[in-house]
Design an enzyme around this catalytic site. Structure first.
Site, PDB file in Angstrom:
ATOM      1  N   GLU A 134     -55.103 -25.234 -24.046  1.00 57.19           N
ATOM      2  CA  GLU A 134     -54.786 -24.290 -22.968  1.00 57.19           C
ATOM      3  C   GLU A 134     -53.508 -24.726 -22.235  1.00 57.19           C
ATOM      4  O   GLU A 134     -52.638 -23.904 -21.950  1.00 57.19           O
ATOM      5  CB  GLU A 134     -55.959 -24.193 -21.986  1.00 57.19           C
ATOM      6  CG  GLU A 134     -55.656 -23.230 -20.836  1.00 57.19           C
ATOM      7  CD  GLU A 134     -56.807 -23.058 -19.848  1.00 57.19           C
ATOM      8  OE1 GLU A 134     -57.863 -23.702 -20.032  1.00 57.19           O
ATOM      9  OE2 GLU A 134     -56.646 -22.277 -18.892  1.00 57.19           O
ATOM     10  N   HIS A 153     -29.032 -11.629 -11.116  1.00 55.89           N
ATOM     11  CA  HIS A 153     -29.133 -10.167 -11.231  1.00 55.89           C
ATOM     12  C   HIS A 153     -28.844  -9.465  -9.899  1.00 55.89           C
ATOM     13  O   HIS A 153     -28.787  -8.232  -9.861  1.00 55.89           O
ATOM     14  CB  HIS A 153     -30.535  -9.758 -11.701  1.00 55.89           C
ATOM     15  CG  HIS A 153     -30.740  -9.838 -13.186  1.00 55.89           C
ATOM     16  ND1 HIS A 153     -30.881 -11.026 -13.864  1.00 55.89           N
ATOM     17  CD2 HIS A 153     -30.830  -8.876 -14.131  1.00 55.89           C
ATOM     18  CE1 HIS A 153     -31.063 -10.778 -15.149  1.00 55.89           C
ATOM     19  NE2 HIS A 153     -31.027  -9.482 -15.344  1.00 55.89           N
ATOM     20  N   GLY A 154     -28.700 -10.209  -8.813  1.00 56.07           N
ATOM     21  CA  GLY A 154     -28.452  -9.580  -7.513  1.00 56.07           C
ATOM     22  C   GLY A 154     -29.606  -8.660  -7.128  1.00 56.07           C
ATOM     23  O   GLY A 154     -30.763  -8.926  -7.471  1.00 56.07           O
TER      24      GLY A 154
END
Ligand code: FAD
Length: 379
Positions: A242, A338-339
């Site tokens: 996991e 990405h602003g």
């Protein structure tokens, strides 16, 4: 060529990519809004052979080992899927391994085979409202009554708990909180077993998460996984898989976000020049790439050691923390690059930013990993 990169594994990568492109990408936004993935997706994934990767053919799986599972996880996310999708579609990766390891044909026929065929959904319930980190402190109690156990207690934050047909449930079989644990497979619909509200979350929106309650639930002794009071060891043994899966989700999310941010920075111009031409931006992308690749290399290295049977509890904990740290850094930087668009639901990077936050909490928190590492270095 690494172990993960053989001709067979390249084929598996292509199969995974085709599955995501055709069966996931057109619908993922709808599933995020619906709060779950459809049951039919499990059947489709089973039909193409993806659901059973990492499980032996003798129990209905497709064969392969941990490295193949890692490859599938990696490729799903790098093809535009998400860690939330992995959590929802591959919950059996945590619900079934204890049963497979027990070699109990009854449990394998009733639960493992149908789940790997995509016709049943399973969940794993360890965490309780009183706490998840302290597994030995579990209080859900199973009192033996003839050929049944009578279970009382509660679980929370259970992935796929809303949809699951059965729940592999950690219970205490001596005194609540004594650490003498067993695993019982409890069927949905058993009187006294109720599924509470659908929990709303920061991320992993396409993965349903539930509270479960058990009041005098009668569970046949035949539904116990392995001998009584061996549950703690069984849980700890499966934690390696996991944790490495979560580590894979972390570095793969980071890799995907590096790709998204690189593409964005090439296309987006400010002050008359592409962002990617600015040294500050180029160095930021270089650092993001470096951290993602370093995490990937280390997780692969540890996974290869797990597959060859080496004792690597400490290394697994380090791999999870290294990958989560890389992911946290990268998703934050990718969103920033990405602003304003990065903050919008329309931006894929926004989903990864939200989804990533759970990776340092689920399967043992960063702090609990550090406890394991500290013990491993003799502290
Ligand atoms: C979306 C989601 C899905 C999940 N899916 C599942 C699932 O399918 N099945 C399941 O069983 N559980 C599941 N969990 C639960 C998850 O495994 C637990 O949240 C996690 O183990 C932490 O437990 P806790 O939330 O009770 O925090 P706690 O144990 O209460 O810890 C709280 C904080 O204290 C810190 N802390 C605890 N002990 C120490 C210590 N000794 N030293 C220093 N710091 C410490 C922790 O690191 C954490 O920051 C899920 C959780 C979420 C949010």
């Amino acid at each position: 060529m690494t172990i993960v990169d053989t001709p067979e594994r390249r084929q598996l990568r292509e199969l995974t990519r085709a599955f995501v492109t055709k069966e996931v990408l057109p619908y993922l936004d709808d599933w995020e809004r619906a709060g779950e993935v459809p049951r039919s997706l499990h059947e489709t994934a089973a039909k193409v052979g993806l659901l059973g990767v990492g499980f032996p053919e003798s129990v209905g799986g497709s064969g392969g080992d941990l490295l193949d599972s890692i490859l599938v996880t990696e490729e799903i996310i790098r093809s535009g899927g998400s860690s939330g999708l992995i959590a929802a579609l591959f919950t059996h990766g945590i619900a079934l391994p204890h049963m497979v390891a027990s070699h109990d044909d009854g449990l394998i026929d009733r639960y493992v085979r149908p789940t790997l065929a995509g016709t049943m959904i399973g969940a794993l319930a360890i965490t309780e409202p009183d706490g998840g980190s302290d597994v030995a402190g579990i209080r859900t109690f199973a009192r033996r009554d003839g050929d049944h156990y009578v279970v009382n207690g509660a679980k929370t934050y259970i992935t796929s708990g809303i949809r699951a047909d059965f729940v592999t449930t950690a219970v205490c079989t001596v005194l609540p909180g004594s650490g003498a644990l067993s695993l019982l497979v409890i069927d949905k619909g058993t009187p006294g077993f109720t599924v509470g509200r659908r929990l709303e979350k920061l991320g992993w929106h396409c993965s349903d998460t539930a509270e479960l309650s058990f009041v005098d639930v009668r569970v046949p002794v035949a539904n116990r996984v392995g001998p009584e009071d061996t549950g703690f060891l069984a849980i700890m043994q499966q934690f390696a898989t996991e944790r490495l899966s979560l580590a894979t989700q972390a570095y793969a999310t980071a890799q995907r976000c590096v790709e998204l941010a690189t593409r964005w920075c090439r296309d987006r111009s400010t002050f008359g020049r592409p962002l990617a031409s600015r040294q500050l931006v180029r160095h930021r992308l270089a650092e993001m790439h470096t951290r993602a690749e370093a995490a990937r290399a280390y997780v692969h290295d540890v996974a290869e050691r797990v597959v060859t049977g080496q004792p690597v509890v400490t290394e697994v904990a380090m791999a999870k923390n290294v990958a989560v740290a890389a992911c946290d850094f990268v998703v934050d930087a990718a969103l920033q690059l990405h602003g304003g668009f990065g903050y919008l639901r329309d931006a894929e990077v926004e989903r990864h930013y939200r989804d990533a936050r759970i990776l340092g909490i689920g399967g043992g928190t960063t702090e609990i990993m550090n406890e394991i590492i500290a013990k491993g270095i003799g502290l």
